[in-house]
Design a protein around this motif. Structure first.
Motif, mmCIF file in Angstrom:
data_model
loop_
_atom_site.group_PDB
_atom_site.id
_atom_site.type_symbol
_atom_site.label_atom_id
_atom_site.label_comp_id
_atom_site.label_asym_id
_atom_site.label_seq_id
_atom_site.Cartn_x
_atom_site.Cartn_y
_atom_site.Cartn_z
ATOM 1 N N SER A 113 0.855 -1.278 -0.161
ATOM 2 C CA SER A 113 0.001 0.038 0.009
ATOM 3 C C SER A 113 0.872 1.358 -0.099
ATOM 4 O O SER A 113 0.332 2.304 -0.526
ATOM 5 N N LEU A 114 2.103 1.060 0.318
ATOM 6 C CA LEU A 114 2.988 2.418 0.339
ATOM 7 C C LEU A 114 3.464 2.531 -1.153
ATOM 8 O O LEU A 114 3.862 3.717 -1.309
ATOM 9 N N ILE A 115 3.772 1.632 -1.688
ATOM 10 C CA ILE A 115 4.178 1.888 -3.106
ATOM 11 C C ILE A 115 3.497 2.769 -3.955
ATOM 12 O O ILE A 115 4.263 3.874 -4.513
ATOM 13 N N PRO A 116 2.242 2.586 -3.965
ATOM 14 C CA PRO A 116 1.408 3.774 -4.930
ATOM 15 C C PRO A 116 1.404 5.234 -4.208
ATOM 16 O O PRO A 116 1.401 6.130 -4.806
ATOM 17 N N ALA A 117 1.531 5.068 -2.790
ATOM 18 C CA ALA A 117 1.611 6.512 -2.219
ATOM 19 C C ALA A 117 3.026 7.100 -2.426
ATOM 20 O O ALA A 117 2.879 8.380 -2.642
ATOM 21 N N VAL A 118 3.821 6.313 -2.292
ATOM 22 C CA VAL A 118 5.476 7.091 -2.470
ATOM 23 C C VAL A 118 5.206 7.267 -3.971
ATOM 24 O O VAL A 118 5.776 8.549 -4.104
ATOM 25 N N ALA A 119 4.815 6.844 -4.965
ATOM 26 C CA ALA A 119 4.743 7.061 -6.434
ATOM 27 C C ALA A 119 4.028 8.439 -6.547
ATOM 28 O O ALA A 119 4.640 9.278 -7.254
ATOM 29 N N ASN A 149 4.137 15.195 -6.779
ATOM 30 C CA ASN A 149 3.755 16.519 -5.977
ATOM 31 C C ASN A 149 4.788 17.514 -5.495
ATOM 32 O O ASN A 149 5.403 16.982 -4.363
ATOM 33 N N GLN A 150 5.091 18.462 -6.398
ATOM 34 C CA GLN A 150 6.247 19.450 -6.238
ATOM 35 C C GLN A 150 5.997 19.924 -4.877
ATOM 36 O O GLN A 150 7.141 20.153 -4.116
ATOM 37 N N ALA A 151 4.899 20.637 -4.410
ATOM 38 C CA ALA A 151 4.526 21.179 -3.210
ATOM 39 C C ALA A 151 5.014 20.287 -1.925
ATOM 40 O O ALA A 151 5.565 20.600 -0.971
ATOM 41 N N LEU A 152 4.769 18.899 -2.121
ATOM 42 C CA LEU A 152 4.714 18.142 -0.999
ATOM 43 C C LEU A 152 6.182 17.729 -0.948
ATOM 44 O O LEU A 152 6.637 17.556 0.218
ATOM 45 N N MET A 161 14.031 13.934 -9.559
ATOM 46 C CA MET A 161 13.466 13.760 -8.184
ATOM 47 C C MET A 161 12.495 12.461 -8.461
ATOM 48 O O MET A 161 12.354 11.499 -7.634
ATOM 49 N N ARG A 162 11.618 12.712 -9.300
ATOM 50 C CA ARG A 162 10.567 11.457 -10.065
ATOM 51 C C ARG A 162 11.429 10.186 -10.483
ATOM 52 O O ARG A 162 11.117 8.905 -9.924
ATOM 53 N N LYS A 163 12.328 10.488 -10.923
ATOM 54 C CA LYS A 163 13.332 9.136 -11.408
ATOM 55 C C LYS A 163 13.865 8.365 -10.261
ATOM 56 O O LYS A 163 13.987 7.246 -10.109
ATOM 57 N N LEU A 164 14.349 9.264 -9.335
ATOM 58 C CA LEU A 164 14.926 8.787 -8.101
ATOM 59 C C LEU A 164 14.019 7.971 -7.172
ATOM 60 O O LEU A 164 14.121 6.629 -6.605
ATOM 61 N N VAL A 165 12.680 8.644 -7.010
ATOM 62 C CA VAL A 165 11.477 7.820 -6.689
ATOM 63 C C VAL A 165 11.188 6.691 -7.374
ATOM 64 O O VAL A 165 11.159 5.237 -6.732
ATOM 65 N N ARG A 166 11.163 6.598 -8.633
ATOM 66 C CA ARG A 166 10.633 5.398 -9.410
ATOM 67 C C ARG A 166 11.931 4.318 -8.966
ATOM 68 O O ARG A 166 11.573 3.049 -9.084
ATOM 69 N N MET A 167 13.256 4.506 -8.852
ATOM 70 C CA MET A 167 14.204 3.658 -8.823
ATOM 71 C C MET A 167 14.194 2.944 -7.533
ATOM 72 O O MET A 167 14.580 1.883 -7.593
ATOM 73 N N PHE A 168 13.671 3.572 -6.496
ATOM 74 C CA PHE A 168 13.763 3.144 -5.107
ATOM 75 C C PHE A 168 12.339 2.480 -4.680
ATOM 76 O O PHE A 168 12.296 1.714 -3.647
#
Length: 130
Positions: free
Chosen positions: A29-35, A40-43, A95-102
């Protein structure tokens, strides 16, 4: 400084224990939340600024670089500062690429386990078990 070290060991130790268990148990359930977080740039900006303040607070209040649990606390503060600066200076596409990588199940299991072990170590030291 000993009282602050003990407090931070207790606080961070319990945090790492809970976070580690949650990451391992709730990873699906965390994987979609982190994606979603990665879009979200503001977040990202808000989290980075809060993390920078928290890291600075730990490093300034607890500048102990000892080869024991007290040094782990300070290193965690430095890690928070470095991570926040990466979030702040990395272009948003990076940043989005980094999130997708991990953002994969194996990272949640590995990170959760490391967090749990680190938490047990810090909490054990903070509550006087060793």
């Amino acid at each position: 400084m000993d009282e602050l070290s003990i407090f931070l060991a207790q606080l961070l130790g319990l945090y790492f224990i809970f976070a580690g268990i949650i990451f391992m148990v709730r990873r699906k359930s965390l994987i979609p939340a982190v994606a979603e977080f990665g879009h979200n740039q503001a977040l990202v900006l808000t989290l980075a600024l809060v993390e920078l303040v928290a890291g600075l607070a730990i490093v300034i209040a607890h500048p102990i670089l000892a080869p024991d649990w007290r040094g782990v606390i300070t290193l965690f503060g430095w890690w928070m500062m470095v991570e926040s600066v990466i979030y702040l200076f990395l272009p948003f596409a990076g940043m989005r690429k980094l999130v997708r990588m991990f953002n994969h199940s194996r990272w949640y299991i590995t990170g959760g386990f490391v967090s749990l072990v680190l938490g047990l170590y810090l909490a054990g030291a903070g509550f006087g078990y060793f």
